[in-house]
Design a protein around this motif. Structure first.
Motif, PDB file in Angstrom:
ATOM      1  N   LYS A 596       0.835  -1.199   0.000  1.00  0.00           N
ATOM      2  CA  LYS A 596       0.000   0.000   0.000  1.00  0.00           C
ATOM      3  C   LYS A 596       0.873   1.253   0.000  1.00  0.00           C
ATOM      4  O   LYS A 596       2.101   1.170   0.142  1.00  0.00           O
ATOM      5  N   ASP A 597       0.211   2.389  -0.141  1.00  0.00           N
ATOM      6  CA  ASP A 597       0.936   3.656  -0.240  1.00  0.00           C
ATOM      7  C   ASP A 597       1.872   3.883   0.944  1.00  0.00           C
ATOM      8  O   ASP A 597       3.006   4.353   0.770  1.00  0.00           O
ATOM      9  N   ASP A 598       1.406   3.560   2.162  1.00  0.00           N
ATOM     10  CA  ASP A 598       2.228   3.848   3.336  1.00  0.00           C
ATOM     11  C   ASP A 598       3.494   3.003   3.383  1.00  0.00           C
ATOM     12  O   ASP A 598       4.482   3.395   4.009  1.00  0.00           O
ATOM     13  N   VAL A 620      -1.521   0.217  -4.529  1.00  0.00           N
ATOM     14  CA  VAL A 620      -0.760   1.466  -4.521  1.00  0.00           C
ATOM     15  C   VAL A 620      -1.460   2.469  -5.434  1.00  0.00           C
ATOM     16  O   VAL A 620      -1.654   2.198  -6.629  1.00  0.00           O
ATOM     17  N   THR A 621      -1.819   3.616  -4.889  1.00  0.00           N
ATOM     18  CA  THR A 621      -2.564   4.615  -5.680  1.00  0.00           C
ATOM     19  C   THR A 621      -1.671   5.740  -6.194  1.00  0.00           C
ATOM     20  O   THR A 621      -2.041   6.438  -7.139  1.00  0.00           O
ATOM     21  N   LYS A 622      -0.512   5.916  -5.561  1.00  0.00           N
ATOM     22  CA  LYS A 622       0.375   6.989  -6.018  1.00  0.00           C
ATOM     23  C   LYS A 622       1.805   6.709  -5.587  1.00  0.00           C
ATOM     24  O   LYS A 622       2.063   6.004  -4.598  1.00  0.00           O
ATOM     25  N   PRO A 624       5.189   8.227  -3.997  1.00  0.00           N
ATOM     26  CA  PRO A 624       5.454   9.345  -3.094  1.00  0.00           C
ATOM     27  C   PRO A 624       6.183  10.481  -3.806  1.00  0.00           C
ATOM     28  O   PRO A 624       6.977  10.256  -4.728  1.00  0.00           O
TER      29      PRO A 624
END
Length: 816
Positions: A596-598, A620-622, A624
């Protein structure tokens, strides 16, 4: 090999010497206090490197030499880690010094830092001299000259792999196996309801796995519930049960049966057995369990299989008759299938097919020695492919072949098949040039039986430093492709897939070769594997390259501060914190649905990262924003994403980024930020959905004059009121790029009017420099008008789902 910066034999000595030499080349007086120490350290390491290269050519250097070589390799990594730490601490983020020398200068601006680096270099020099004194026999011998590169895959190597299939597989004498499996598919009677168990038994290298895998591939489509996995020696039974559970459960039943990604972790073996058995009861399934070593292992697994279940099938492979008999005893419908070595006639056919062209005959002076070599291979297909692959790199003289025969050893034909294979694979490995040893050992990071994409592998090699980027990633990729082809030609890896032009685009490693590679990689502390059955991390070893797979968990006592490559395979293990991996060069996630993103939030701290890969990381949406701080990043790959992923506009600040891949497999296509067109170093850009991009992006795309490969998508449903202007601008940009350095253009259209090629040829009628053109879609045309402009074209794929104009058909017919 020029540019082989890191290697299996010399560790990180080459990049360390290069960095120290860079310090010596500085013209400023501020290095005067440490110049002498740096020079001595560089000279000491350079001499040691030459000796290591010489010793790496020796198959059995002796225990004392082997331990000393390992110590020096570990020392080289420690020295590079120290230099990299200097770089991490040296950078003033406000000043943003760029490059190694600039960061060192920044570090030496104050006296305290100067004294610290001087002390570190003195300590490192002392360690190097201590290592040398433990072995006084190193000398600055000449580095062996690597064998000439082979630019492409030898067709005879491909033909040989096909011949192996025919000799031992479905199309050959052993096609009887598939008939045995299908025997009870028709008719009536109780046998039809009994689970069919067939155990393939034979010695190592006879082709058990190849045969079983072919049968599995042919029949798996008939079964909704299926699994194929390797058991191997000293298996993790709970891990095997978890893998079977995840493979046999259909997607629609997943949540109900497994109840969350991590629930099966807390289940014990008995609970997992019950869960699998209950799920498979009344269902038709097909399971292949490869490489079972003992009866106890089978008895730990067998209870998951209902034995009265609608004609289900189980195939096992084993080297021992006791295991085969026990497997078949579990069902009244069991059968032992004995696989036998090849006859001398078939062995000779396979051997000659690899080494001589179809119109050639074996020269008379090589006939006798060929027979003697084949006798040592004992009819084992893998031994024959390996030894013929080795001979393919030698001159066809009796002296050369006789030397290989003697190196194989006397009386080998009387040894067990395992000993035959071990000797021949060891001989093949030590015959490799230095750069290919590292490239081969690196394959151990992938799970067993994994299909490895060629582009993925080569870009990883570059990121690891096995192939130098002196002339950019594009040139390095060409060198990597030659390494890949060379390993196929030597029969150490097997072709697994072909691209649209029928060129090999993926490979697999035979399980016996894989076991050898893993053993060698662990012996040299080249990789650390977590989750590979029967393989445990060696206590006390520093971890350099880490591969986590098969639900593996990182032991708490493992020290991760020196890891330079992190590779995670699969969706069921916990993702480690990136804060533990400050020196990473390569970070790759394969099929990690739990990512995931984090988990990527700290990627900006990986200041040495060269290669970042996210494959099927759908959560994953983006990326960093901190990704833009990775000044050494050369390749960013995002594959198989089924949602839009946001890519930060600041990515254009990564000056070295040459390859950005955003291949998307659904109707949602990534929108790239406009500032990507400021990345003048970009060489590869794929997945550009033209109508989703801004006009400014499309117009400025033509400024990327170093671009070598461009992939574009035209989806009519995304066209807005500006579509005509975008259309004109993309035509102009394509023309500018093809007049510059663009070699490869891929165009995909969906519900799109087919005038693109027409417009390009009308508006820009000058010759274009493309060498590769792929056009796919529901309706495309204009090839006839364009054809005269493609004066350098070498590869063409023209694929229309609907209509093709008569003019284009005639153009295709006229091709030579």
């Amino acid at each position: 090999m020029e540019g082989a910066a890191a290697s299996a034999a010399t560790g990180a000595l080459q990049p360390v010497v290069e960095k120290l030499t860079a310090l010596l080349g500085d013209e400023h007086e501020r290095f005067k206090p440490t110049r002498g120490e740096i020079e001595l350290l560089a000279q000491e390491l350079d001499a040691i490197k030459a000796f290591l290269i010489e010793k790496s050519e020796v198959e059995d250097p002796g225990e004392e030499d082997r331990l000393w070589m390992k110590d020096v390799r570990e020392l080289s990594y420690d020295i590079e880690d120290s230099l990299d730490e200097f770089m991490l601490h040296a950078g003033d983020k406000s000043a943003k010094p760029d490059g190694f020398m600039e960061k060192i200068r920044s570090l030496l601006e104050n006296t305290k830092s100067c004294h610290r680096i001087a002390k570190e270099i003195e300590d490192l020099k002392k360690k190097a001299i201590d290592a040398a004194e433990r072995n006084q026999r190193y000398s600055a011998g000449d580095q062996p000259v690597a064998s000439a590169y082979i630019a492409s895959v030898d067709p005879r190597a491909l033909a040989m792999f096909e011949d192996v299939t025919k000799l031992i597989g479905i199309d050959g004498p052993n096609g009887e196996l598939i008939r045995l499996l299908e025997k009870d598919e028709t008719g009536d009677g109780s046998a039809q309801q009994q689970t069919r168990v067939i155990s393939i038994v034979g010695s190592g290298g006879t082709g058990k796995t190849t045969l079983a895998h072919q049968v599995y591939q042919k029949l798996e489509g008939r079964y909704n519930h299926r699994a194929f996995l390797s058991v191997s020696r000293n298996p993790d039974i709970k891990g095997i049960l978890r893998t079977i559970l995840y493979e046999v459960v259909r997607q629609k039943d997943f949540e109900a049966v497994i109840k969350g990604d991590y629930v099966s972790r807390v289940d014990g073996e008995d609970q997992l057995v019950t869960k699998i058995r209950e799920y498979l009861t009344g269902k038709r399934y097909f399971i292949l369990l490869d490489d079972i070593w003992d009866v106890q292992t089978w008895n730990s697994i067998k209870d998951i299989f209902p034995m009265t279940s609608c004609g289900s099938k189980i195939i096992t492979t084993t080297c021992t008759n006791d295991v085969a008999q026990e497997c078949c005893r579990s069902s009244t419908n069991g059968h032992i299938y004995n696989i036998t070595p090849l006859s001398m006639a078939d062995s000779t056919q396979l051997f000659y097919r690899r080494l001589f062209n179809p119109e050639e005959k074996c020269p008379s002076h090589l006939e006798e020695i060929s027979g003697q070599i084949l006798e040592k291979c004992a009819g084992l297909p893998l031994a024959i492919t390996a030894i013929s692959g080795l001979l393919s790199s030698k001159k066809k003289t009796k002296e050369k072949w006789d030397r290989v025969k003697k190196l194989i050893g006397c009386g080998l034909e009387r040894n067990s098949s395992d000993e035959v294979m071990s000797k021949i694979l060891s001989l093949s490995y030590f015959d490799l040039p230095l750069h290919l040893k590292a490239c081969l050992l690196y394959l151990s990071i992938f799970p067993k039986y994994y299909t490895i994409g060629k582009q993925n592998l080569i870009r990883r090699w570059i990121g690891e430093g096995f192939i130098h980027e002196q002339n950019g990633i594009s040139a390095a990729y060409d060198l990597g492709e030659r390494c890949f082809n060379d390993l196929i030609n030597r029969s150490l890896i097997q072709p697994a897939g072909r691209d649209k032009f029928f060129e090999v685009n993926s490979c697999r490693v035979h399980d016996t070769v894989f076991d050898f590679i893993v053993s060698k990689a662990i012996e040299e502390n080249f990789v650390t594997l977590i989750g590979e059955p029967g393989v445990n991390p060696i206590a006390g070893n520093k971890v350099r390259r880490l591969s986590i797979q098969n639900d593996g968990e990182i032991p708490s006592e493992l020290v991760l501060s020196s890891v330079r490559s992190l590779n995670v395979f699969g969706g069921n293990m916990e993702i480690p914190s990136l804060l533990e991996f400050r020196l990473l060069h390569v970070l790759a996630f394969e099929d990690c649905k739990q990512l995931k993103d984090d988990h990527l939030a700290d990627v900006g701290n990986l200041l040495h990262l060269r290669h970042l890969r996210l494959n099927h990381a759908n959560a994953v949406t983006k990326l960093p924003e901190a990704t833009a701080e990775l000044k050494h990043l050369g390749t960013l790959e995002v594959h198989g994403h089924d949602t839009l992923m946001e890519i930060p506009a600041a990515i254009c600040q990564v000056g070295r980024l040459e390859c950005l891949v955003t291949l998307v497999v659904t109707d949602d296509y990534a929108v790239l930020p406009d500032k990507i067109v400021d990345m003048k170093a970009l060489r590869v850009l794929e997945g550009v959905s033209v109508y989703r991009q801004s006009i400014n992006f499309i117009r400025r795309l033509g400024e990327l004059t170093d671009l070598r490969k461009l992939g574009m998508i035209f989806v009519n449903s995304y066209a807005d009121e500006e579509w005509e202007e975008k259309y004109e601008e993309i035509v102009s940009s394509i023309y500018k790029l093809t007049k510059a350095n663009l070699d490869s253009l891929h165009i995909y259209t969906l519900n799109e009017p087919p005038e693109l090629l027409d417009n390009l040829s009308k508006e820009h009628p000058d010759p274009l420099g493309l060498r590769e053109l792929v056009i796919e879609g529901d309706a495309v045309s204009g090839l006839a008008a364009w054809w005269g402009l493609l004066v350098n074209l070498q590869k063409l794929l023209f694929c229309a789902d609907e209509s093709v104009s008569e003019e284009d058909v005639e153009t295709l017919r006229s091709l030579p």
